[in-house]
Each structure stands twice: as C-alpha cells, then as structure tokens.
Design a protein around this motif. Structure first.
Motif, PDB file in Angstrom:
ATOM      1  N   VAL A 420       0.809  -1.224   0.000  1.00 28.82           N
ATOM      2  CA  VAL A 420       0.000   0.000   0.000  1.00 28.82           C
ATOM      3  C   VAL A 420       0.839   1.270   0.000  1.00 28.82           C
ATOM      4  O   VAL A 420       0.308   2.363  -0.219  1.00 28.82           O
ATOM      5  N   GLY A 421       2.145   1.158   0.263  1.00 28.73           N
ATOM      6  CA  GLY A 421       3.004   2.334   0.338  1.00 28.73           C
ATOM      7  C   GLY A 421       3.041   2.914   1.741  1.00 28.73           C
ATOM      8  O   GLY A 421       2.122   2.717   2.543  1.00 28.73           O
ATOM      9  N   ASP A 422       4.109   3.638   2.027  1.00 28.84           N
ATOM     10  CA  ASP A 422       4.296   4.159   3.375  1.00 28.84           C
ATOM     11  C   ASP A 422       3.178   5.085   3.828  1.00 28.84           C
ATOM     12  O   ASP A 422       2.759   5.043   4.989  1.00 28.84           O
ATOM     13  N   GLY A 423       2.685   5.929   2.922  1.00 34.62           N
ATOM     14  CA  GLY A 423       1.652   6.886   3.317  1.00 34.62           C
ATOM     15  C   GLY A 423       0.426   6.195   3.871  1.00 34.62           C
ATOM     16  O   GLY A 423      -0.023   6.487   4.989  1.00 34.62           O
ATOM     17  N   ASP A 424      -0.140   5.258   3.102  1.00 35.38           N
ATOM     18  CA  ASP A 424      -1.333   4.547   3.559  1.00 35.38           C
ATOM     19  C   ASP A 424      -1.023   3.612   4.723  1.00 35.38           C
ATOM     20  O   ASP A 424      -1.839   3.448   5.634  1.00 35.38           O
ATOM     21  N   PHE A 425       0.167   2.995   4.708  1.00 36.42           N
ATOM     22  CA  PHE A 425       0.498   2.071   5.791  1.00 36.42           C
ATOM     23  C   PHE A 425       0.494   2.779   7.136  1.00 36.42           C
ATOM     24  O   PHE A 425      -0.114   2.291   8.099  1.00 36.42           O
ATOM     25  N   LEU A 449     -10.224  -2.384   7.487  1.00 35.32           N
ATOM     26  CA  LEU A 449      -9.693  -1.038   7.664  1.00 35.32           C
ATOM     27  C   LEU A 449      -8.568  -0.764   6.670  1.00 35.32           C
ATOM     28  O   LEU A 449      -8.510   0.313   6.056  1.00 35.32           O
ATOM     29  N   ALA A 450      -7.662  -1.741   6.509  1.00 37.27           N
ATOM     30  CA  ALA A 450      -6.565  -1.568   5.568  1.00 37.27           C
ATOM     31  C   ALA A 450      -7.079  -1.390   4.142  1.00 37.27           C
ATOM     32  O   ALA A 450      -6.549  -0.575   3.372  1.00 37.27           O
ATOM     33  N   GLU A 451      -8.107  -2.124   3.793  1.00 33.53           N
ATOM     34  CA  GLU A 451      -8.674  -1.994   2.445  1.00 33.53           C
ATOM     35  C   GLU A 451      -9.393  -0.661   2.261  1.00 33.53           C
ATOM     36  O   GLU A 451      -9.297  -0.029   1.199  1.00 33.53           O
TER      37      GLU A 451
END
Length: 475
Positions: A420-425, A449-451
């Motif tokens: 997902v990349g650092d921003g979303d993670f 939540l992650a989705e």
C-alpha cells in the motif's frame, strides 16, 4: 509479551477474610460488550466466553464494569488474604453465574449484600444468587478468599499468574493467570476498570496498574492504593510485590511515570529506562496519543520466569530489559492493551505489531531497515520453525507465543506496507488504535480497515501471510 526462544534471536522474548460489600464502588468505564451467554430462556451464565483455545476462560451472561481488589500479602508465609468486589451488568436474566478462580479458599460470597450460595468446579467459582438478576441490571458480587496462590502452567509449559519470588511475587497473567489471585471474568473481551488496595510488610513495595493514589505505613505494614480507570483485560492486571527502588516523574506530555526496580537489576536497567520518555514520544508520533495517564516499568529479579509482559500502563520485566524489549512492551500499550483481542487466535494483532515496532525503531534509529530484517527472516529454509504454522491461526494455546505469531506476524505487516506504500500504511497503523481505542479488534476488522484506507483488495496478501501453511512462495 516477550519470551526467550520465541522472539528474534537478538534478545529475550503480569484483605479481610469475611465477606462484606463496600458501600460504593467507583465505575469509570461504560459497558463495552457482554460475554456470550446461553439462550434467553436459560438463566445460567455460560462457564466460558467461547474461546476455542481456552474454553473455560471468561464466563457468559454478564460484563464486569469494575473490580475493587483488597489484598494483604505476607512475603514470608506467602499467604494472601483477598476481598474482591465486582460491579457487573447482566447480559441476560441470571440466577447462576461463574467466576474464574483457582487454588484459593473461598470463605464467603454475597450478591448485592445478600449471602449467596457457591461451589467450586475446577477453575470455576459457581455463584447462585437469591434472586434472578434481570437483563441490563447492574449488580455487585463480593468474594472473600485466602490461601497461598500458585501460578498456572500454560500449554507451552511456562508459568503465569501469581509467581512467588525471593522477596515477594511476580504477577503476570497472560493468558490465564489472573484467576490465581482474584475472581475474574478472565478473558480479554471482558474489560473493566480497577482499584487495588494492597497491604505488604513494611519495606516491601506493591505495584499495580494506573495511578498511585497513596500509600500509608502503620504497625509494620504499608498499604498501597492504585487505580486504573481505563478499561483493562484481566490478564494485564498486576500486583507485583518486592523490594524495589522507586523513581517517579512526569513526562513533558504530563504522563505520570512510576518505575520500580529490584536493586539487583538497577545498574543494568537504568540506561534503558532512561529512554522510556523518548520511546513513548516516538511511538506516539507513529500510533497516536499514548492511551493512558500513567506509564513506567516494573523490573523484578525473577530468573526462573523467562519473559516480560505488557501489564497495562507499566510493563513487567523479569530482569533488566534491553531497548528492544522496552520498545516492544510499550508498543503493546496501543496494540493489545488499548485495542484488545476478542479471541486468543488473533494474538498476532498484539505480537506482530509489537515486533514490527521494533523493526521500525531500528530503521529510524540508524539500525537495519525493516526490509533488511524481513529479508534475513525470509532467507530461513522452509523447515525452519518460523513457518511451522500460520500466525493468524496458530492452532492451539500451545502456539500463541511462538515465532510464527511474532515474526511472521511482523512480516505480514511489512508485506502490507510494501503493497500500500508508506503513506497509507502509517495511516492504517495510526487509525487502528484510534478506531478501537479502549475496545477490541479482530483480524477481519483490521483487513477491512486496511482496504478502506488503501482502496486496494488485500485478502490475498493476508491469506498468504496470515493463514496459509508453510513458507510463502515469494516475498
């Protein structure tokens, strides 16, 4: 929790005898969820909370809102006198309900001030009220008990609960041990606030959770009063007793710190404990505000224990911790303590997050990157114990503290970060403890939540890293 041999190799690895009801018991937490109970027509609370790994842990039919524990412990004879007053709410009509308590003699039980019938069945204290407690009603149960508390042996062979030491007791309750020293609805999905009044011989210190309200010495004994007003799972409660050097201060953020250190561990512990404020500040930037008013450490000298535990607000160590252990146990204040499990099967949500926090700490403090740590683990052969079972389904209580839960759980989070990349993670790991603060979370909720935050389908990733058997084919 940290346990030797199950963690990354760089380091290691919770009153009066007569029953009387207190006039009032503070209630500082709203009802969260009720434990599962039988059908509406049945007025008997279930003898367990429905956990597949620990079927008799917890109880059905009611939710405990507050525990008021009054304890008197003699460090020489190892005798404990206790009185527990539980304020609870009925989740169904109840004529009979269970509490978890093992190994101690019960001398009296009362429900709302009236003597109640009781009997012992294994770890169950079965209480029969004089009158049916109606659904939604608040009630108080008082239990007077005494004896010499002993730890329980967990499925993996380790001990937890009230563990005697040469100068007191190391009290660590994960996953079952709370019932060795007080009657409880002993499952993480039933959280409550706590008051502790602990009397010990003068010269000993009794350390519990939350804020120290006061201490008083008279007639050769000292009484300590502690309060944890935030909801807490029973396994996170402690009443550790010993000869401790005490340090108290407040952080720049106003968090009250209380460190209690066995003098035999003081010189080794000092440089690590000195970093606690900076560790909490760093973790708060990643995960959101620290969840509690108080923090600190209990560093005991308990060489036979073999682990540390994230006792709420004040982690408990069996010896001077290293920095990774300090980072790990305080990460649990967000992941495991504030956001608690509904079943022990989901323990990767506690331990995977705490281990990955160590990786992030190294990465951001001139150590190995998280990718380097991941790669070193992934290089292990398919026969390595790391791949013995999936972290999202360890299979039994024997496996919940094993390497797959801790390390492969952390690897799952790193795979999520890459996907997902650092921003979303980092938005995800900050949102998780915010959304479920002082409550509970499940693996399915974390995946959703992650989705939602990333806008990506992640079920395949989580299946591979949490639920598939064996070593994943590619990383």
């Amino acid at each position: 929790m940290t346990r030797p041999g199950r963690q990354p190799a760089r380091r290691r690895g919770a009153g009066p005898r007569r029953e009387t009801l207190l006039a009032t018991v503070p209630v500082a937490v709203a009802a969260l969820i009720g434990a599962a109970g039988p059908t509406a027509a049945d007025t008997t609370g279930a003898p367990g909370a429905g956990d597949p790994y620990f079927p008799l842990s917890g109880n059905g039919g009611y939710h405990v809102r507050h525990y008021d524990l009054t304890l008197r412990y003699d460090t020489s004879s190892r005798h404990l006198d206790g009185k527990a007053v539980l304020t609870a709410r009925a989740g169904q009509d109840l004529s009979r309900f269970d509490l978890d308590l093992t190994g101690l003699q019960v001398t009296g039980v009362a429900v709302d001030g009236a003597p109640a019938a009781f009997r012992r069945v294994g770890q169950e204290l079965v209480v029969t009220s004089r009158h049916t407690l109606r659904t939604g009603r608040d009630f108080r149960v008082a239990v007077a008990y005494n004896g010499i508390p002993k730890p329980v042996t967990d499925p993996d062979g380790s001990a937890d609960g009230w563990i005697p030491t040469d100068d007191g007791a190391f009290v660590a309750g994960e996953p079952q041990g709370a019932m060795t020293w007080f009657p409880a609805n002993n499952h993480p999905k039933d959280k409550a606030s706590y008051d502790f009044t602990i009397t010990v011989p003068q010269g000993s210190t009794a350390v519990a959770n939350g804020v120290l309200l006061g201490q008083r010495t008279a007639h050769g004994r000292t009484t300590f009063r502690w309060r944890e007003s935030q909801p807490m799972a029973s396994y996170l409660a402690t009443a550790t007793i010993g000869n401790f050097k005490v340090e108290r201060y407040s952080t720049d953020d106003g968090i009250q710190v209380y460190n209690a250190v066995d003098p035999r561990e003081a010189s080794a512990a000092a440089p690590v404990l000195k970093q606690l404020p900076s560790v909490l500040e760093w973790e708060s930037k990643l995960f959101g505000p620290y969840p509690y008013r108080s923090a600190g450490s209990i560093v005991d000298h308990a060489p036979d224990v073999g682990y540390a535990l994230e006792t709420q607000t004040r982690p408990l160590y069996d010896a001077a911790p290293d920095l990774h252990t300090l980072v790990h146990e305080n990460a649990h204040q967000w992941f495991g303590d504030s956001v608690s499990l509904t079943t022990w099967k989901d323990i990767w949500l506690n331990e995977g997050f705490a281990v990955y926090t160590e990786w992030l700490y190294d990465e951001q403090h001139d150590g190995d990157s998280a990718q380097e740590t991941f790669d070193a683990l992934y290089a292990r052969p398919a026969s390595d114990p790391l791949w013995a079972y999936p972290p999202g389904d360890p299979g039994s209580g024997k496996n919940i503290f094993g390497a797959p839960v801790y390390q492969r759980g952390a690897m799952a989070l790193h795979e999520l970060r890459k996907a997902v990349g650092d921003g979303d993670f980092f938005r995800i790991v900050r949102a998780w403890p915010a959304v479920h603060r002082n409550g509970h979370g499940t693996t399915a909720q974390f995946v959703r939540l992650a989705e939602q935050i990333s806008g990506k389908r992640l079920d395949g990733l989580f299946h591979t890293w949490l639920f598939a058997n064996g070593k994943p084919n590619s990383a």
